[in-house]
Design a protein around this motif. Structure first.
Motif, PDB file in Angstrom:
ATOM      1  N   LEU A  64      39.088  40.476  34.989  1.00 29.62           N
ATOM      2  CA  LEU A  64      38.579  39.981  36.275  1.00 29.62           C
ATOM      3  C   LEU A  64      39.157  38.624  36.650  1.00 29.62           C
ATOM      4  O   LEU A  64      39.177  38.240  37.811  1.00 29.62           O
ATOM      5  CB  LEU A  64      37.047  39.896  36.225  1.00 29.62           C
ATOM      6  N   GLU A 113      42.136  39.294  38.794  1.00 26.21           N
ATOM      7  CA  GLU A 113      41.882  40.320  39.804  1.00 26.21           C
ATOM      8  C   GLU A 113      41.626  39.662  41.168  1.00 26.21           C
ATOM      9  O   GLU A 113      40.729  38.826  41.290  1.00 26.21           O
ATOM     10  CB  GLU A 113      40.663  41.124  39.319  1.00 26.21           C
ATOM     11  N   SER A 114      42.401  40.048  42.170  1.00 30.60           N
ATOM     12  CA  SER A 114      42.248  39.387  43.468  1.00 30.60           C
ATOM     13  C   SER A 114      40.887  39.685  44.095  1.00 30.60           C
ATOM     14  O   SER A 114      40.375  38.905  44.884  1.00 30.60           O
ATOM     15  CB  SER A 114      43.366  39.815  44.416  1.00 30.60           C
ATOM     16  N   ARG A 115      40.267  40.818  43.734  1.00 33.04           N
ATOM     17  CA  ARG A 115      38.940  41.096  44.313  1.00 33.04           C
ATOM     18  C   ARG A 115      37.839  40.331  43.579  1.00 33.04           C
ATOM     19  O   ARG A 115      36.688  40.361  43.971  1.00 33.04           O
ATOM     20  CB  ARG A 115      38.650  42.603  44.262  1.00 33.04           C
ATOM     21  N   ALA A 116      38.217  39.670  42.485  1.00 35.68           N
ATOM     22  CA  ALA A 116      37.235  38.834  41.770  1.00 35.68           C
ATOM     23  C   ALA A 116      37.643  37.373  41.938  1.00 35.68           C
ATOM     24  O   ALA A 116      37.569  36.869  43.053  1.00 35.68           O
ATOM     25  CB  ALA A 116      37.170  39.243  40.304  1.00 35.68           C
ATOM     26  N   GLU A 173      40.681  35.712  40.474  1.00 23.66           N
ATOM     27  CA  GLU A 173      42.140  35.509  40.460  1.00 23.66           C
ATOM     28  C   GLU A 173      42.546  34.073  40.079  1.00 23.66           C
ATOM     29  O   GLU A 173      42.827  33.246  40.940  1.00 23.66           O
ATOM     30  CB  GLU A 173      42.754  35.875  41.804  1.00 23.66           C
ATOM     31  N   PHE A 203      27.759  39.241  43.589  1.00 23.43           N
ATOM     32  CA  PHE A 203      28.961  39.147  44.424  1.00 23.43           C
ATOM     33  C   PHE A 203      29.774  37.917  44.032  1.00 23.43           C
ATOM     34  O   PHE A 203      29.285  37.039  43.332  1.00 23.43           O
ATOM     35  CB  PHE A 203      28.564  39.104  45.899  1.00 23.43           C
ATOM     36  N   TRP A 204      31.002  37.888  44.522  1.00 26.13           N
ATOM     37  CA  TRP A 204      31.926  36.833  44.082  1.00 26.13           C
ATOM     38  C   TRP A 204      32.008  35.655  45.044  1.00 26.13           C
ATOM     39  O   TRP A 204      32.536  34.607  44.689  1.00 26.13           O
ATOM     40  CB  TRP A 204      33.335  37.409  43.881  1.00 26.13           C
ATOM     41  N   ASP A 205      31.475  35.800  46.283  1.00 22.44           N
ATOM     42  CA  ASP A 205      31.755  34.769  47.271  1.00 22.44           C
ATOM     43  C   ASP A 205      31.127  33.408  46.953  1.00 22.44           C
ATOM     44  O   ASP A 205      31.546  32.388  47.486  1.00 22.44           O
ATOM     45  CB  ASP A 205      31.387  35.230  48.694  1.00 22.44           C
TER      46      ASP A 205
END
Ligand SMILES: Nc1ncnc2c1ncn2[C@@H]1O[C@H](COP(=O)(O)OP(=O)(O)O)[C@@H](O)[C@H]1O
Ligand SMILES: [Mg+2]
Length: 568
Positions: free
Chosen positions: A365, A368-371, A373, A466-468
């Motif tokens: 993760l 990972e760009s969706r996490a 990065e 969520f990651w935001d």
């Protein structure tokens, strides 16, 4: 719950060939003290006893004299005829055929050189309890008829032959059903009776489930009705292993007096009580309390944070003892040596393995760009592995020259689930779960609480999944660790207030912290973060935060390391 038809009526048959009936009256009296009504029949001859056993009448307890006077004169002048009564009692049970115990058998004997194996023979025949007649004397080591009555009462309860007292009630909630089926209702009843023995007689107990912490103990709330109809509410902790409960109880007694009286929850001094392989301790249930984890997630707590933290740590709170430093020494070949500070901050071996597993689970993760990065992912992994393996701090080996271990008395499991906040116009903190209380590295209590607040109170579920908000959490750890106020965050006002309070009170909370020890504080925070990275109950983003923020802390620690003469 308890079978309403089942009474507390006990039928006893005493089979004694010696015409010595000293037992009946006093035993009935002792059983009455356990709220049992007893009917006793006495059989003087063996035949009469065997006949009674072959009838259909209920017999809950058989008390049998093993050695009857011999019919013929001359040695041996006694014969173990009572064994036939033991056998008959068991045959009767087998005839019912459901495998349940219907009769308790107590076998009594005189000391006899002629039958050295009599105890074993009686047990083999099926006696539940073998005693000497002299054990029944009031001053015997065994404890006399009083002890026998207690044993009879407890065994009858456990075997479901009398209704338990206190009577238990509960709802059909899965937690309570699981706990009761694990521990056994009779055991719960007996444990409550024993715990209460020095305080009051308990008539009934209404049980509700309380979510336990990490210890794995069953935790129940019990609303008790006492014999004089007054009510008490206790928190009961049940465990198979007595040691941890015992430590918790002893610690609760040791800390009494060290802090202001109200800070630590009041334990019942007696215990652990033990029955049927289970052990229990009790403490006053703090009604209307919330855990600090729950409380800090509520906006309404914000205005009270400063006051509650002040009471928790200052003016007779936990920080009172944070200056009482000692330096543990370890014995080595050439005398006693001070322990390097870093040794007080390393993870225990079983946790090192867990960190390795967490890295394997979460490493992907980091790229990972969706996490999240992170370009430094390989460095994060190697830095954490170096620390976990050998206490290396971002590539630098440290030893006693960088700092010597100083330990102070701490709660030693100071997370938001072990601090209750009692709700009132002025909320008040109360500390529970003293199983780990003792001396440890001076930074660990505070490091643990800071990390716990970030992990559990900054954006609790669902946002934690969520990651935001991830970078905000990371920044909050970094700023607090540098004693700077965490940034404003309208979604988490109480948690932010708590972190800021800690940052602002560094001198009170970490009185041993000096410039040359700053690195130890960062390592303490890193060590705690790594523990949380291993917790599967936390969301994945929070777990990854544990790893990455630990890396940040190890770097901060490295830049704060004092210069020492290089070793050769
Ligand atoms: N005296 C108490 N009054 C009210 N609730 C309590 C009390 N003690 C414990 N609890 C609740 O039970 C939970 C588990 O108790 P704890 O002693 O921390 O057990 P564990 O050893 O399993 O961590 C706590 O988080 C809290 O919610
Ligand atoms: Mg706990």
């Amino acid at each position: 719950m308890s079978d309403p038809d089942k009474s507390r009526h006990v039928t006893i048959m005493i089979a004694d060939g010696r015409k010595q009936w000293r037992v009946t009256g006093p035993l009935e009296q002792e059983l009455a003290a356990h709220r049992c009504q007893t009917a006793t029949t006495e059989k003087q001859t063996l035949d009469a006893a065997l006949e009674q056993l072959s009838s259909h009448s209920t017999i809950d307890v058989v008390i049998v004299n093993l050695l009857y006077p011999a019919e013929n004169d001359g040695p041996p002048n006694q014969e173990p005829l009572g064994l036939a009564v033991v056998n008959a009692a068991r045959d009767r049970e087998r005839a019912v055929g459901n495998g349940k115990r219907t009769t308790l058998v107590v076998a009594l004997r005189q000391p006899s050189t002629a039958y050295p194996d009599l105890d074993r023979e009686a047990r083999d025949a099926g006696a539940d309890h073998v005693l000497e007649w002299s054990d029944l004397g009031p001053r015997s080591r065994y404890g006399g008829l009083k002890e026998l009555a207690k044993w009879i009462h407890d065994e009858l309860t456990r075997n479901d032959l009398i209704a338990p007292l206190p009577e238990l009630s509960r709802d059909d909630e899965p937690g309570i059903l699981t706990a009761l089926s694990d521990i056994g209702e009779a055991n719960v009843s007996l444990l409550i009776t024993d715990l209460a023995a020095t305080v009051a007689e308990v008539k009934s107990a209404r049980l509700t489930y309380v979510t336990p912490g990490a210890s794995g103990a069953h935790v129940l709330r019990a609303e008790l009705t006492l014999a004089d109809d007054t009510l008490r509410t206790w928190l009961l902790k049940f465990a198979k292993d007595a040691a941890e409960l015992k430590t918790e109880l002893i610690n609760s007694q040791n800390v009494a007096g060290a802090y202001t009286t109200q800070l630590v929850v009041e334990y019942l001094p007696y215990g652990p009580a033990s029955h049927g392989g289970w052990h229990a301790i009790a403490m006053v249930f703090a009604s209307g309390a919330k855990t600090m984890r729950t409380w800090l997630c509520e906006t309404s707590a914000t205005d009270h944070v400063s006051d509650v933290f002040h009471q928790l740590f200052l003016d007779g709170g936990l920080a009172t003892l944070y200056r009482n430093a000692t330096r543990p020494a370890k014995e080595q070949r050439h005398g006693n040596h001070p322990v390097p500070a870093v040794e007080g901050l390393m993870l225990p071996p079983h946790r090192r393995l867990r960190v390795r597993t967490a890295i394997a689970e979460l490493e992907g993760l980091m790229r990972e760009s969706r996490a999240v990065e992170l370009t430094v992912a390989p460095d994060i992994v190697s830095t954490i592995e170096g620390f976990v393996r050998s206490g290396e701090i971002a590539g630098r080996a440290v030893d006693h020259r960088h700092g010597v271990l100083e330990v102070v008395p701490q709660h030693a499991d100071l997370h938001g689930g072990n601090i209750l906040v009692l709700m009132a116009r002025h909320p008040r903190p109360c500390v529970i779960d003293l199983a780990a209380y003792g001396r440890q590295h001076w930074a660990l209590d505070v490091a643990r609480l800071v990390v716990d607040i970030v992990m559990h109170c900054l954006d609790p579920a669902p946002e934690s999944h969520f990651w935001d908000r991830w970078s905000v959490w990371r920044a909050a750890v970094a700023r607090t660790s540098l004693f700077e106020p965490a940034a404003d965050d309208p979604d988490n006002p109480a948690a932010i207030e708590a972190l800021r309070w800690v940052a602002a009170h560094k001198d009170d909370l970490l009185p041993l912290l000096t410039d040359v020890k700053q690195w130890e504080w960062h390592v303490a925070v890193a060590e705690q973060l790594l523990r949380y990275a291993c917790r599967h109950r936390l969301s994945t983003p929070k777990r990854l935060l544990g790893l990455v923020a630990a890396y940040d802390q190890l770097h901060l620690a490295q830049s704060a390391l004092p210069n020492v003469p290089s070793s050769f």
